[in-house]
Motif scaffolding. Structure first.
Motif, PDB file in Angstrom:
ATOM      1  N   MET A   1     -11.553 -13.386   0.144  1.00 21.41           N
ATOM      2  CA  MET A   1     -11.148 -12.034  -0.259  1.00 21.41           C
ATOM      3  C   MET A   1      -9.643 -11.844  -0.051  1.00 21.41           C
ATOM      4  O   MET A   1      -9.104 -12.275   0.945  1.00 21.41           O
ATOM      5  N   LYS A   2      -9.015 -11.197  -1.003  1.00 22.84           N
ATOM      6  CA  LYS A   2      -7.578 -10.996  -0.898  1.00 22.84           C
ATOM      7  C   LYS A   2      -7.264  -9.814   0.020  1.00 22.84           C
ATOM      8  O   LYS A   2      -7.998  -8.839   0.058  1.00 22.84           O
ATOM      9  N   THR A   3      -6.148  -9.945   0.740  1.00 21.91           N
ATOM     10  CA  THR A   3      -5.693  -8.826   1.552  1.00 21.91           C
ATOM     11  C   THR A   3      -4.386  -8.323   0.975  1.00 21.91           C
ATOM     12  O   THR A   3      -3.467  -9.105   0.716  1.00 21.91           O
ATOM     13  N   ILE A   4      -4.327  -7.019   0.754  1.00 22.63           N
ATOM     14  CA  ILE A   4      -3.058  -6.455   0.303  1.00 22.63           C
ATOM     15  C   ILE A   4      -2.685  -5.255   1.160  1.00 22.63           C
ATOM     16  O   ILE A   4      -3.540  -4.558   1.699  1.00 22.63           O
ATOM     17  N   GLY A   5      -1.385  -5.057   1.304  1.00 19.97           N
ATOM     18  CA  GLY A   5      -0.873  -3.926   2.071  1.00 19.97           C
ATOM     19  C   GLY A   5      -0.218  -2.945   1.123  1.00 19.97           C
ATOM     20  O   GLY A   5       0.453  -3.354   0.176  1.00 19.97           O
ATOM     21  N   ILE A   6      -0.432  -1.662   1.374  1.00 23.78           N
ATOM     22  CA  ILE A   6       0.123  -0.647   0.482  1.00 23.78           C
ATOM     23  C   ILE A   6       0.984   0.339   1.257  1.00 23.78           C
ATOM     24  O   ILE A   6       0.539   0.907   2.260  1.00 23.78           O
ATOM     25  N   ASP A   7       2.199   0.539   0.796  1.00 25.64           N
ATOM     26  CA  ASP A   7       3.003   1.657   1.274  1.00 25.64           C
ATOM     27  C   ASP A   7       2.859   2.740   0.206  1.00 25.64           C
ATOM     28  O   ASP A   7       3.514   2.698  -0.827  1.00 25.64           O
ATOM     29  N   LEU A   8       1.938   3.657   0.460  1.00 27.11           N
ATOM     30  CA  LEU A   8       1.624   4.699  -0.518  1.00 27.11           C
ATOM     31  C   LEU A   8       2.528   5.900  -0.252  1.00 27.11           C
ATOM     32  O   LEU A   8       2.158   6.820   0.455  1.00 27.11           O
ATOM     33  N   GLY A   9       3.734   5.842  -0.796  1.00 21.71           N
ATOM     34  CA  GLY A   9       4.701   6.895  -0.509  1.00 21.71           C
ATOM     35  C   GLY A   9       4.673   8.017  -1.531  1.00 21.71           C
ATOM     36  O   GLY A   9       4.131   7.860  -2.623  1.00 21.71           O
ATOM     37  N   THR A  10       5.263   9.136  -1.168  1.00 26.28           N
ATOM     38  CA  THR A  10       5.348  10.267  -2.093  1.00 26.28           C
ATOM     39  C   THR A  10       6.227   9.900  -3.289  1.00 26.28           C
ATOM     40  O   THR A  10       5.928  10.271  -4.416  1.00 26.28           O
TER      41      THR A  10
ATOM     42  N   ILE B   1      -4.867  -2.601   3.325  1.00 23.74           N
ATOM     43  CA  ILE B   1      -4.293  -1.947   4.502  1.00 23.74           C
ATOM     44  C   ILE B   1      -3.279  -0.925   3.989  1.00 23.74           C
ATOM     45  O   ILE B   1      -2.336  -1.294   3.292  1.00 23.74           O
ATOM     46  N   VAL B   2      -3.499   0.323   4.317  1.00 21.28           N
ATOM     47  CA  VAL B   2      -2.600   1.367   3.815  1.00 21.28           C
ATOM     48  C   VAL B   2      -1.860   2.031   4.972  1.00 21.28           C
ATOM     49  O   VAL B   2      -2.451   2.340   6.008  1.00 21.28           O
ATOM     50  N   CYS B   3      -0.569   2.242   4.764  1.00 23.79           N
ATOM     51  CA  CYS B   3       0.223   2.942   5.767  1.00 23.79           C
ATOM     52  C   CYS B   3       0.175   4.430   5.521  1.00 23.79           C
ATOM     53  O   CYS B   3       0.325   4.871   4.386  1.00 23.79           O
ATOM     54  N   ILE B   4      -0.013   5.199   6.572  1.00 26.93           N
ATOM     55  CA  ILE B   4      -0.020   6.641   6.383  1.00 26.93           C
ATOM     56  C   ILE B   4       0.894   7.329   7.396  1.00 26.93           C
ATOM     57  O   ILE B   4       1.060   6.874   8.518  1.00 26.93           O
ATOM     58  N   PRO B   5       1.478   8.446   6.971  1.00 30.86           N
ATOM     59  CA  PRO B   5       2.372   9.186   7.866  1.00 30.86           C
ATOM     60  C   PRO B   5       1.610   9.680   9.098  1.00 30.86           C
ATOM     61  O   PRO B   5       0.395   9.881   9.037  1.00 30.86           O
ATOM     62  N   ILE B   6       2.317   9.871  10.206  1.00 33.14           N
ATOM     63  CA  ILE B   6       1.650  10.298  11.428  1.00 33.14           C
ATOM     64  C   ILE B   6       1.242  11.765  11.386  1.00 33.14           C
ATOM     65  O   ILE B   6       0.332  12.164  12.079  1.00 33.14           O
ATOM     66  N   GLY B   7       1.919  12.549  10.538  1.00 31.02           N
ATOM     67  CA  GLY B   7       1.655  13.991  10.548  1.00 31.02           C
ATOM     68  C   GLY B   7       0.420  14.417   9.771  1.00 31.02           C
ATOM     69  O   GLY B   7       0.200  15.596   9.598  1.00 31.02           O
TER      70      GLY B   7
ATOM     71  N   PHE C   1       2.450  -7.806   9.525  1.00 31.05           N
ATOM     72  CA  PHE C   1       1.135  -7.636  10.151  1.00 31.05           C
ATOM     73  C   PHE C   1       0.102  -8.527   9.481  1.00 31.05           C
ATOM     74  O   PHE C   1      -0.633  -9.264  10.128  1.00 31.05           O
ATOM     75  N   ILE C   2       0.039  -8.420   8.161  1.00 39.75           N
ATOM     76  CA  ILE C   2      -1.008  -9.127   7.409  1.00 39.75           C
ATOM     77  C   ILE C   2      -0.891 -10.640   7.558  1.00 39.75           C
ATOM     78  O   ILE C   2      -1.883 -11.342   7.726  1.00 39.75           O
ATOM     79  N   GLU C   3       0.343 -11.121   7.505  1.00 35.37           N
ATOM     80  CA  GLU C   3       0.527 -12.576   7.587  1.00 35.37           C
ATOM     81  C   GLU C   3       0.131 -13.115   8.965  1.00 35.37           C
ATOM     82  O   GLU C   3      -0.337 -14.239   9.076  1.00 35.37           O
ATOM     83  N   SER C   4       0.329 -12.308  10.003  1.00 35.28           N
ATOM     84  CA  SER C   4       0.058 -12.812  11.350  1.00 35.28           C
ATOM     85  C   SER C   4      -1.325 -12.416  11.852  1.00 35.28           C
ATOM     86  O   SER C   4      -1.764 -12.872  12.906  1.00 35.28           O
ATOM     87  N   GLY C   5      -1.983 -11.541  11.121  1.00 36.87           N
ATOM     88  CA  GLY C   5      -3.292 -11.065  11.574  1.00 36.87           C
ATOM     89  C   GLY C   5      -3.184  -9.981  12.638  1.00 36.87           C
ATOM     90  O   GLY C   5      -4.179  -9.507  13.177  1.00 36.87           O
TER      91      GLY C   5
END
Ligand code: ADP
Ligand code: MG
Length: 334
Positions: free
Chosen positions: A1-10, A97-103, A318-322
Motif C-alpha cells: 500500500m502506498k503512503t502519501i503525506g498531505i499538507d492540506l493548506g487553505t 497522513i494529513v497535517c492539520i492546524p493546532i487550532g 516522518f514517512i520515510e523514517s516511519g
C-alpha cells in the motif's frame, strides 16, 4: 500500500509520496459545474478561473481558515491528487497522513479524516502541523532545548513552542495571508473607490507588500474597476500604502507571537532566545516580516529555506523514517 503525506493548506495543497518526494504543489482551488458538481479543473488551472467563471462553472477555495469549508469540493480535489499520487490507473487506496492546524476543533479534525476517506484513502492519520513544519524547516524538535516555529499560511497563523518532540505551548490565529489580501482590497476601495480582484490583491502583497519600513519596495500599477463610474481604472500604489493597509492584520500576527512567548515557561523562553525563531509558510515571504518579529521580540528570526514546502518536507521526513507513528494518535479506516 502506498503512503502519501498531505499538507492540506487553505492556499496550497502539497503532496508527498513515499520514496518519491514532493510530487505536487497546487493552489487549493477546485472548479466544478454548478449543476452536476462534476469537476472541471483543480489546482492552478482552477485558480486561473477564480472570479472569471461563467455562471455554469464555480471556482472556489474549498478550505477556509485552515479548515474544510466545502466538503465535496475538498474531496474532489483530494481524489484527483490521490489518483495522481498512485501513478496508476488501477485504483488503490493509499495510506494518507494529513497535517492539520493546532487550532482546529474535534469536529473539524473528523471532517479532515472523513474527507480523506471519501476521496479514496484506505486509512488516514493526522499530524499536528507545527511539528511537521519544524522538522521540515530543519529544527531539531527532539532536543530538550525549546524552539519556536511560526507558520503564516493563507488562512491561519500558528505559533508553537516545541521541546522533546512535543508541542509545549501553541496559539493559532485565523488571520494570515488571505486576510492581508482582503485588507489591501478594502484599503484601495476606501481610498480610491476602486475595486480589485482577489488575485490582484495577492499580487500587490507579493510584489510591493512589506511589514517593516526598512523593507520598502517601490510602486506598482494596479488595475480594477472604479465604483463610481463603473469603468476600468488604474491606481499607482506605493509600498508604504500597502504596509498601511495591512498594518492591523500584521499587528495581530505579531501580538499572537508575543502572547505565546509570554505564556511560555521561563526556561523554555530563555532557550528560544538562544535558538531563535523559525518562520515558515508563504506569509514568511512577506518582505520585512522576519525583521519586524525580531525587532518586536528581540529574538533572532529566520525564514526557512523554501518556507511554503516546510510542512510537506516535514511529513516526508516522518514517512520515510516511519517516525510518524509516534505522532499519530489513531488511524481511521474505511
Ligand atoms: P497554506 O498552508 O495556508 O495553504 P501557504 O503556506 O502555502 O498557506 O502560504 C500561502 C500564503 O502565502 C498566501 O496567502 C500567499 O499570498 C502568501 N505568500 C506567498 N508568497 C508570498 C510573498 N512573496 N509575500 C507575501 N506573501 C506570500
Ligand atoms: Mg500551511
Amino acid at each position: 500500500m502506498k503512503t502519501i503525506g498531505i499538507d492540506l493548506g487553505t492556499a496550497n495543497t502539497l503532496v508527498y509520496a513515499k520514496g518519491r518526494g514532493i510530487i505536487l504543489r497546487e493552489p487549493s482551488v477546485v472548479a466544478v459545474e454548478a449543476k452536476t458538481k462534476n469537476v472541471v479543473a483543480v489546482g492552478s488551472e482552477a485558480k486561473l478561473m477564480l472570479g472569471k467563471t461563467p455562471g455554469s462553472i464555480v471556482a472556489m477555495n474549498p478550505l477556509k481558515d485552515g479548515v474544510i469549508a466545502d466538503f465535496d469540493g475538498t474531496a474532489a480535489m483530494l481524489s484527483h491528487y490521490f489518483k495522481k499520487a498512485s501513478g496508476t490507473t488501477l485504483f488503490s487506496h493509499p495510506r494518507v497522513i494529513v497535517c492539520i492546524p493546532i487550532g482546529v476543533t474535534g469536529v473539524e479534525r473528523r471532517a479532515v479524516e472523513d474527507v480523506s476517506l471519501a476521496a479514496g484513502a484506505g486509512s488516514v492519520g493526522l499530524i499536528d502541523e507545527p511539528l511537521a513544519a519544524a522538522i521540515g524547516a530543519g529544527l531539531r524538535v527532539d532536543d530538550v532545548r525549546g524552539s519556536m516555529i511560526i507558520d503564516i499560511g493563507g488562512g491561519t497563523t500558528e505559533v508553537a513552542v516545541l521541546s522533546l518532540g512535543r508541542i509545549v505551548q501553541a496559539k493559532s490565529l485565523r488571520t494570515a495571508g488571505v486576510e492581508l489580501d482582503e485588507a489591501i482590497t478594502s484599503y484601495i476601495k476606501r481610498k480610491y473607490n476602486v475595486l480589485i480582484g482577489e488575485t490582484t490583491a495577492e499580487q500587490v502583497k507579493k510584489k510591493i507588500g512589506s511589514a517593516h519600513p526598512a523593507a520598502d519596495r517601490g510602486t506598482m500599477e494596479v488595475r480594477g474597476r472604479n465604483l463610481l463610474s463603473g469603468l476600468p481604472a488604474v491606481v499607482t500604489l506605493q509600498s508604504s500604502e500597502v504596509r498601511e493597509a495591512m498594518q492591523n492584520e500584521v499587528q495581530q500576527i505579531v501580538e499572537v507571537i508575543r502572547n505565546t512567548l509570554e505564556s511560555t515557561p521561563p526556561e523554555l523562553a530563555s532557550d528560544i532566545y538562544d535558538t531563535g525563531i523559525m518562520l515558515t509558510g508563504g506569509g514568511a515571504l512577506l518582505a520585512g516580516m522576519d525583521l519586524l518579529i525580531s525587532r518586536v521580540t528581540g529574538i533572532r528570526t529566520v525564514v526557512a529555506k523554501s518556507p511554503i514546502d516546510s510542512v510537506a518536507v516535514g511529513i516526508g521526513r516522518f514517512i520515510e523514517s516511519g517516525a510518524e507513528m509516534k505522532y499519530i494518535a489513531e488511524y481511521k479506516t474505511k
